[in-house]
Design an enzyme around this catalytic site. Structure first.
Site, PDB file in Angstrom:
ATOM      1  CE  LYS A 153      -4.010  -1.688   2.230  1.00 12.67           C
ATOM      2  NZ  LYS A 153      -3.738  -3.815   1.969  1.00 12.67           N
ATOM      3  CB  ILE A 154       3.577   2.377   2.219  1.00  9.21           C
ATOM      4  CG1 ILE A 154       2.461   3.027   3.184  1.00  9.21           C
ATOM      5  CG2 ILE A 154       4.437   3.536   2.258  1.00  9.21           C
ATOM      6  CD1 ILE A 154       3.203   2.397   4.695  1.00  9.21           C
ATOM      7  NE  ARG A 233       9.141  -0.952  11.926  1.00  4.82           N
ATOM      8  CZ  ARG A 233       8.100   0.041  11.910  1.00  4.82           C
ATOM      9  NH1 ARG A 233       8.101   1.114  11.328  1.00  4.82           N
ATOM     10  NH2 ARG A 233       7.015   0.127  12.064  1.00  4.82           N
ATOM     11  CG  ASP A 257      11.080   8.687   8.919  1.00  2.00           C
ATOM     12  OD1 ASP A 257      11.295   9.821   9.950  1.00  2.00           O
ATOM     13  OD2 ASP A 257       9.970   8.639   8.974  1.00  2.00           O
ATOM     14  CD  GLU A 262      14.014   3.949  14.580  1.00  2.87           C
ATOM     15  OE1 GLU A 262      12.548   3.598  15.015  1.00  2.87           O
ATOM     16  OE2 GLU A 262      13.945   4.261  13.506  1.00  2.87           O
ATOM     17  CG  HIS A 294      10.111   5.754  13.802  1.00  4.49           C
ATOM     18  ND1 HIS A 294      10.641   4.631  13.637  1.00  4.49           N
ATOM     19  CD2 HIS A 294       8.755   6.206  12.741  1.00  4.49           C
ATOM     20  CE1 HIS A 294       9.986   3.695  13.408  1.00  4.49           C
ATOM     21  NE2 HIS A 294       9.224   4.227  12.555  1.00  4.49           N
ATOM     22  CD  GLN A 295       9.379  14.572  11.191  1.00  9.94           C
ATOM     23  OE1 GLN A 295      10.346  14.534  11.642  1.00  9.94           O
ATOM     24  NE2 GLN A 295       8.488  15.030  10.423  1.00  9.94           N
ATOM     25  CB  ALA A 296       7.283   8.431   7.512  1.00 15.61           C
TER      26      ALA A 296
END
Length: 333
Positions: A153-154, A233, A257, A262, A294-296
């Site tokens: 989907k992405i 990831r 991202d 992390e 990691h804000q996408a």
């Protein structure tokens, strides 16, 4: 009943409280679930966790001993959870299997264009009233090749944007997406995709088979002036190998991202404490690299869907229903 939610961002808290209103009380904590914080969950039947929670065997054992029966993770990924141990302990584990793919796809393109058009450098210059254009030259995307690793989907949403730019599309996945094929995407092997793509974007889950999917050999096979974007990831990219290639002067830009180490860094304020991770410290010094935390996924639309699904997962558990988002079913005792 009161639900305990770990790792709640300030923007999320009112949304979570509103979503649970009328169902159950919810206690929101800004601390992440770790071995040190797991004892806080004692007495809570249901807890909710974020993607950066640590749910290894030690944490899961602490949760089970404290009476926790259900873990509702507010993310699609679940590589941070030891599912075998959870099942052995009789814990129900659920995730959010779907939320807006556009949030991540649009942000991946934001990173791509930020490094292509040198947006961060330009913005920093103009703050100092330096309006020179030296070093700010980018490239048109039209007519160039976008390589999409992972066309779910992405990946499909990312490909549609690339198609709108007028780009040639190459795809790689275990199964072809007919919607991507309709856009003109040609499915090829990974080596060919990396060799031909001007822009490579990663949209695959982190599994043992995809760990360091972009390793030293893969990076060397890419064009010297390619753009690499990872909004999926961190473990998909061998960061040490990436730093080596960047030191050699390769790549027009890299937008990240996510970062493979992390946990314990992202979502936290380390501005005063400093960061001991030498690899990350080196990575952010390159002028052609943009790293975000990691804000996408972090849009009102996507977060709203994540929270609504999490609430439904909790309600299903309490009603004895097993929904499609359950990763580990509740065992019969």
């Amino acid at each position: 009943m009161e639900i305990l939610a770990f790792g709640v961002q300030a923007d999320e808290k009112p949304l979570i409280e509103k979503a649970f209103a009328g169902h159950h009380d919810v206690r929101c904590l800004d601390v992440f679930l770790t071995e040190d914080t797991a004892p806080i969950a004692a007495g809570y039947e249901v807890i909710s966790t974020s993607v950066n929670a640590s749910l290894d065997h030690r944490v899961l054992q602490t949760l089970a001993a404290g009476g926790t029966q259900m873990i509702a993770q507010r993310s699609t990924g679940f590589n941070n959870i030891d599912l075998e141990v959870a099942e052995r302990l009789g814990l129900t584990v659920a995730r959010v299997s779907y939320y807006s793919p556009y949030s991540v796809a649009e942000f991946a393109w934001t990173l791509a264009m930020a490094v292509n058009r040198r947006i961060v450098r330009a913005s920093n210059r103009t703050r100092d009233f330096d309006f020179r254009l030296d070093g700010l030259m980018g490239r048109d995307m039209r007519g160039r090749t976008a390589g999409v690793l992972g066309t779910g989907k992405i990946g499909e949403a990312f490909a549609r944007i690339a198609h709108g730019f007028g780009m040639r599309l190459l795809g790689w996945d275990v199964a072809e997406n007919p919607a991507c094929a309709e856009l003109g995407m040609e499915y090829v092997d990974k080596d060919r995709l990396l060799a031909e793509a001007d822009l490579v974007s990663l949209h695959v889950p982190l599994l043992p088979a995809t760990h360091h999917l972009i390793d030293a050999a893969a990076l060397r096979s890419m064009k010297d002036d390619a753009i690499l974007v990872n909004s999926s990831r961190g473990g998909l990219v061998d960061t040490e190998a990436l730093v080596t290639e960047l030191r050699a002067g390769r790549f027009t830009g890299v937008g990240l991202d996510v970062y493979e180490a992390e946990a314990g860094l992202f979502f936290l304020d380390k501005s005063l404490a400093g960061v001991e991770d030498d690899t990350l410290a080196r990575l952010v010094t390159f002028p052609n690299v943009v790293v975000t935390s990691h804000q996408a996924y972090y849009t009102l639309d996507a977060v709203g869907q994540i929270i609504d699904t999490t609430v439904q997962n909790v309600l299903d558990h309490l009603a004895g229903r097993r929904g499609e988002n359950v990763l580990v079913p509740r065992l019969t005792r």
